[in-house]
Write an enzyme that holds these catalytic residues in place. Structure first.
Site, PDB file in Angstrom:
ATOM      1  N   LYS A 225       6.986   3.273   0.268  1.00 48.28           N
ATOM      2  CA  LYS A 225       7.880   3.044  -0.867  1.00 48.28           C
ATOM      3  C   LYS A 225       9.339   3.324  -0.528  1.00 48.28           C
ATOM      4  O   LYS A 225       9.674   3.940   0.477  1.00 48.28           O
ATOM      5  CB  LYS A 225       7.400   3.838  -2.082  1.00 48.28           C
ATOM      6  CG  LYS A 225       6.123   3.222  -2.670  1.00 48.28           C
ATOM      7  CD  LYS A 225       5.701   3.818  -3.979  1.00 48.28           C
ATOM      8  CE  LYS A 225       4.513   3.026  -4.559  1.00 48.28           C
ATOM      9  NZ  LYS A 225       3.983   3.618  -5.788  1.00 48.28           N
ATOM     10  N   ARG A 265      -3.172   6.677  -1.742  1.00 51.11           N
ATOM     11  CA  ARG A 265      -3.290   5.221  -1.640  1.00 51.11           C
ATOM     12  C   ARG A 265      -2.312   4.736  -0.578  1.00 51.11           C
ATOM     13  O   ARG A 265      -1.100   4.931  -0.714  1.00 51.11           O
ATOM     14  CB  ARG A 265      -2.990   4.577  -2.999  1.00 51.11           C
ATOM     15  CG  ARG A 265      -3.076   3.061  -3.042  1.00 51.11           C
ATOM     16  CD  ARG A 265      -2.676   2.574  -4.427  1.00 51.11           C
ATOM     17  NE  ARG A 265      -2.801   1.122  -4.573  1.00 51.11           N
ATOM     18  CZ  ARG A 265      -1.868   0.237  -4.222  1.00 51.11           C
ATOM     19  NH1 ARG A 265      -0.725   0.669  -3.679  1.00 51.11           N
ATOM     20  NH2 ARG A 265      -2.063  -1.052  -4.389  1.00 51.11           N
TER      21      ARG A 265
END
Length: 309
Positions: A225, A265
């Protein structure tokens, strides 16, 4: 309560003795880090099996990009992308999660063998989602969400991001419970990168203990991210491309595992699978050391083995 015992178990899923690793299969042309790489059903199933071979405990299959500015795919296309991949992986014995905001897609994926519904909107995007999950008795990931990341609709303003995320997740969990989802089938996710900047994401990672007060297993989804790009770039540099953030992702996975996350994840599984296993080994060593210290303390008390005269 130890971090390991605080990790929690999700009814309807296997029980792992450490932080679980959720591998990502994006069946999309436009996801932020790997869009288009697994856009074919055969390739997507093959990739999912490869993630399991590399150490994934479950695989999250999604057919709609949630990156900022992404245009929503229509229902029929999302169904076409997702359901055959779920069916193919489930038929191979893989524990499959379906990443969708649509109740219809969730229902079809569950019928095709999915074991978990991972809805980044926490059931807010589709009012039929909670009834579908409740009727199926499926585990459900409730993520912190403030709306679709389209145009200026980011809503990333917080006075105290940790307190506000915890409060908003608590309210959402209460709504999900009221909708009939069993409490032992709820997982919470702080929604890193969703209506949050790098400082917000880092603050949430620094205070995972506050998220544990919600009383449900915790999923941490930091993989590749933007905040990791910001950290790696430093104050002056340009963020590295998403696929060059996997070592940083593994570092976050180790921290999350150490702080009691139920699962992480990730797109690249191998390094994270190693990271969570090392974190578990360190926990085990600490537990063993604590047991020895307790035994020693008992032995030197009056009446203990060394206290008898």
């Amino acid at each position: 309560m130890s971090k390991q015992s605080g990790r929690g178990r999700v009814a309807g899923l296997p029980e792992w003795d450490r932080c679980a690793v959720m591998g990502v299969v994006n069946v999309t042309p436009d996801s932020f880090s790997d869009g288009g790489r697994w856009f074919d059903t055969t390739a997507a199933v093959k990739h999912g099996l490869q993630l399991v071979a590399e150490g994934a405990d479950l695989v999250d299959v999604g057919g709609e990009s949630t990156r900022p500015g992404a245009t929503r795919v229509d229902e029929a296309e999302e169904m076409r992308r997702v359901v055959p991949v779920v069916r193919g992986l489930a038929s191979e014995g893989v524990v499959v999660s379906v990443d969708t905001m649509r109740a219809s897609v969730a229902a079809r994926a569950l019928a095709a063998g999915a074991a978990l519904v991972n809805d980044v909107s926490g059931g807010l995007a589709d009012p039929e989602m909670i009834p579908v999950v409740a009727d199926a008795g499926a585990p459900f990931v409730v993520m912190h969400w403030r709306g679709f990341l389209e145009g200026g609709n980011v809503k990333g303003v917080y006075a105290d991001v940790v307190a506000e995320v915890v409060d908003e997740l608590h309210a959402r969990v209460e709504a999900v419970l009221a909708g009939g989802v069993s409490p032992d089938r709820i997982v919470v996710d702080p929604g890193l990168g969703f209506s949050k900047d790098a400082d917000h994401d880092l603050a949430l990672l620094a205070h995972l203990d506050r998220l544990h007060t919600l009383g449900h297993p915790l999923l941490v989804a930091a993989s590749r991210k933007r905040f990791l790009g910001r950290v790696l770039a430093g104050p002056e540099g340009a963020p590295p491309p998403a696929r060059e953030r996997d070592a940083a992702t593994a570092a976050v996975s180790a921290l999350a595992a150490h702080n009691g996350a139920w699962a992480v994840r990730v797109h690249e599984v191998h390094a994270t699978a190693d990271a969570v296993r090392v974190a578990r080994a360190v926990e085990g060593a600490r537990a063993t050391e604590g047991t020895r210290a307790d035994d020693t303390a008992r032995a030197v008390r009056p009446g203990g083995a060394e206290g008898v005269r």
